[in-house]
Every structure is written in C-alpha cells, then in structure tokens.
Design a protein around this motif. Structure first.
Motif, short mmCIF file in Angstrom:
data_model
loop_
_atom_site.label_atom_id
_atom_site.label_comp_id
_atom_site.label_asym_id
_atom_site.label_seq_id
_atom_site.Cartn_x
_atom_site.Cartn_y
_atom_site.Cartn_z
N CYS A 20 0.97 -1.09 -0.03
CA CYS A 20 0.17 0.03 -0.15
C CYS A 20 0.88 0.94 -0.16
O CYS A 20 1.77 0.88 0.39
CB CYS A 20 -1.00 0.40 1.12
N SER A 114 -6.64 1.97 0.74
CA SER A 114 -5.86 1.32 -0.38
C SER A 114 -6.40 0.42 -1.61
O SER A 114 -6.01 0.99 -2.70
CB SER A 114 -4.55 0.89 -0.29
N LYS A 117 -8.74 2.16 -3.53
CA LYS A 117 -8.37 3.17 -4.84
C LYS A 117 -7.97 2.65 -6.00
O LYS A 117 -8.11 3.47 -7.17
CB LYS A 117 -6.50 4.07 -4.30
N GLN A 118 -8.23 1.66 -6.05
CA GLN A 118 -8.46 1.21 -7.40
C GLN A 118 -9.88 0.92 -8.24
O GLN A 118 -10.64 0.42 -7.63
CB GLN A 118 -8.06 -0.36 -7.30
N GLU A 120 -11.52 0.00 -10.46
CA GLU A 120 -12.31 -1.46 -10.53
C GLU A 120 -12.68 -1.95 -9.52
O GLU A 120 -14.17 -3.01 -9.66
CB GLU A 120 -11.53 -2.57 -11.40
N GLY A 193 -3.45 -6.90 -8.19
CA GLY A 193 -4.68 -5.66 -8.47
C GLY A 193 -6.04 -6.94 -8.12
O GLY A 193 -6.11 -7.85 -8.55
N THR A 194 -7.38 -5.63 -7.69
CA THR A 194 -8.63 -6.75 -7.61
C THR A 194 -9.02 -7.04 -9.09
O THR A 194 -9.32 -8.49 -8.94
CB THR A 194 -9.23 -5.56 -7.49
#
Length: 249
Positions: A20, A114, A117-118, A120, A193-194
């Motif tokens: 993060c 954190s 903030k992505q 998607e 990443g998600t």
C-alpha cells in the motif's frame, strides 16, 4: 514468484502493508483514522448488525463484546466516514475482518483505503452498483468461454450468477470457510490488483466442476457461498497455480 508459494504467517501483515502507498505516508492515514473514530457515523447500527454474522466460525470474532468485533466495528465505522459516498456496504466486513487477523486497526484501515483506490474495485460500491454490474457481466462472459457446461447447468437450475459473484467480489472471497485459501487470495490480489478476483472465481469453478454440475439450486448456493474453496483443502499450492492462469488481465 515466491508469493505464489504463500507468505509466511509471521510476516504476512507486514508484506500486505508494504503493497500500500497511502497519500502522505502511513503516519498521515493513521492520524486520519483516529480523528474519524471520534465522530459519529450514520452507519453504526447497520455495521453492528453484521458484526456477529461476519465470521461465525472464527473464534476471534465470535464474542459480541469481544476485541475482534470491536476492532471490526472501529475500522468499518472509520471508513464509512472517510468515504461517505460508499459509507458501509456488506462485503467490506469480510475484507476488513481478514485484514485484522494480520494487521493493527490502523494498518487494516490503511490497506482498505489503498484497495478502494483501485478504480475497478471502488466502483463496485457506488450507489447505483454500476461497477459491480459490469464485473458480474464480465465474469458471466468468462464463464461462457471457460466453463460453458457449468454455465448451462446454472441456467437450467435457475441459478442467478449474481447471487454468488456479488459476495465473492465485494468481500474478496473473505466469506469462504477455508481461511487458508482466503489468505492466499489476499496475498495475490494485493500484489496483482483486484482484477485478479476473476482468476480466483474461475479457478474455483473449474476445480469444483464435477460436483457443481450435479447439484440442484439450493445445494449450489450452499457450496458457492461458503465452501467452494474447500476443494483445495489438501492441494493448496495447486490452487495457487490455477489462479495464476491469465484469464482476464
């Protein structure tokens, strides 16, 4: 990469935190967190209703007046104030609960902000659910391509894929009973990443293909919502390799 072999339990939290990059540094987000705790949130009652049912099988979160539920409440309350457009949404309780098993309250809050903030991931929690609906559609298309037979079976059983994809994606699979698999999922999602959640979902469906294709709708719901990760109880490393297939990214 070494992370696919699993992070050491003793350092997992530190490594998660290292992924993060909070604006202004950790000290800044820590101060924000403590300032928010002094305020009242309009979501407090809603959060409290979910505390006891978030992790019914994990001892740390079972006690209504216990440390686990209090910490879970604090972080969720703080985030509901930090991001009022999101407030509190079911699913975040599972994400925060898993983080708290490895991090302090302040650190868990930092990792959560954190993650959100992505783009998607964050848009899933918009009031119109636009981001979530897009991801549900995308995952449905991936199912047609990679698990067509299973997709057809779900249709025949009138199994709405939204019913299980929603908690999978909003809670990052934190609702699954196999906690060891959940930890590995968090390892890789925080690194990759998600969007990596698509890989996870397809891996779980593929591994459980033989069982899922013969179940009726109620049985499908029970397996998918809580126990679908149990298929990897013994072959955990094999599951990580399955997840690493580049389905979506």
């Amino acid at each position: 990469m070494a992370i696919t072999n699993g992070l050491p339990s003793s350092s997992r939290g530190l490594i998660w935190l290292a992924f993060c990059k909070p604006e202004g540094g950790f000290e800044s987000i820590e101060k924000v967190y403590h300032d928010l705790l002094q305020q009242l949130s309009p979501y407090e009652d809603e959060i409290k209703k979910d505390l006891h049912r978030s992790f019914p099988t994990i001892e740390y979160f079972k006690n209504i007046n216990g440390e686990g539920q209090q910490r879970l409440f604090n972080v969720l309350k703080a985030y509901s104030l930090y991001e009022p457009e999101v407030g509190y949404c079911q699913g975040l309780n599972f994400v925060v609960g898993i983080l708290l098993l490895h991090l302090s309250d302040e650190e868990a809050f930092c990792v959560l902000t954190s993650l959100m903030k992505q783009a998607e991931f964050r848009t899933q929690f918009d009031c119109d659910l636009s981001g979530l609906n897009i991801r549900i559609f995308q995952f449905g298309q991936l199912m047609i391509h990679y698990t067509k037979g299973l997709h057809i079976h779900f249709k025949l059983q009138r199994m709405n894929t939204k019913m299980f994809i929603t908690p999978w994606f909003l809670g990052m699979f934190g609702n699954q009973s196999n906690i060891k698999v959940v930890y590995r999922i968090f390892d890789l999602v925080l690194l990759e990443g998600t969007n990596f959640l698509f890989n996870v979902g397809l891996a779980l469906l593929t591994k459980n293909w033989a069982q899922l294709r013969i179940l009726s709708r109620p049985e499908l719901a029970n397996l998918l919502l809580r126990d679908v990760a149990n298929a990897y109880q013994v072959t955990l490393d094999f599951f990580i390799r399955n997840m690493s297939n580049n389905y979506f990214n």
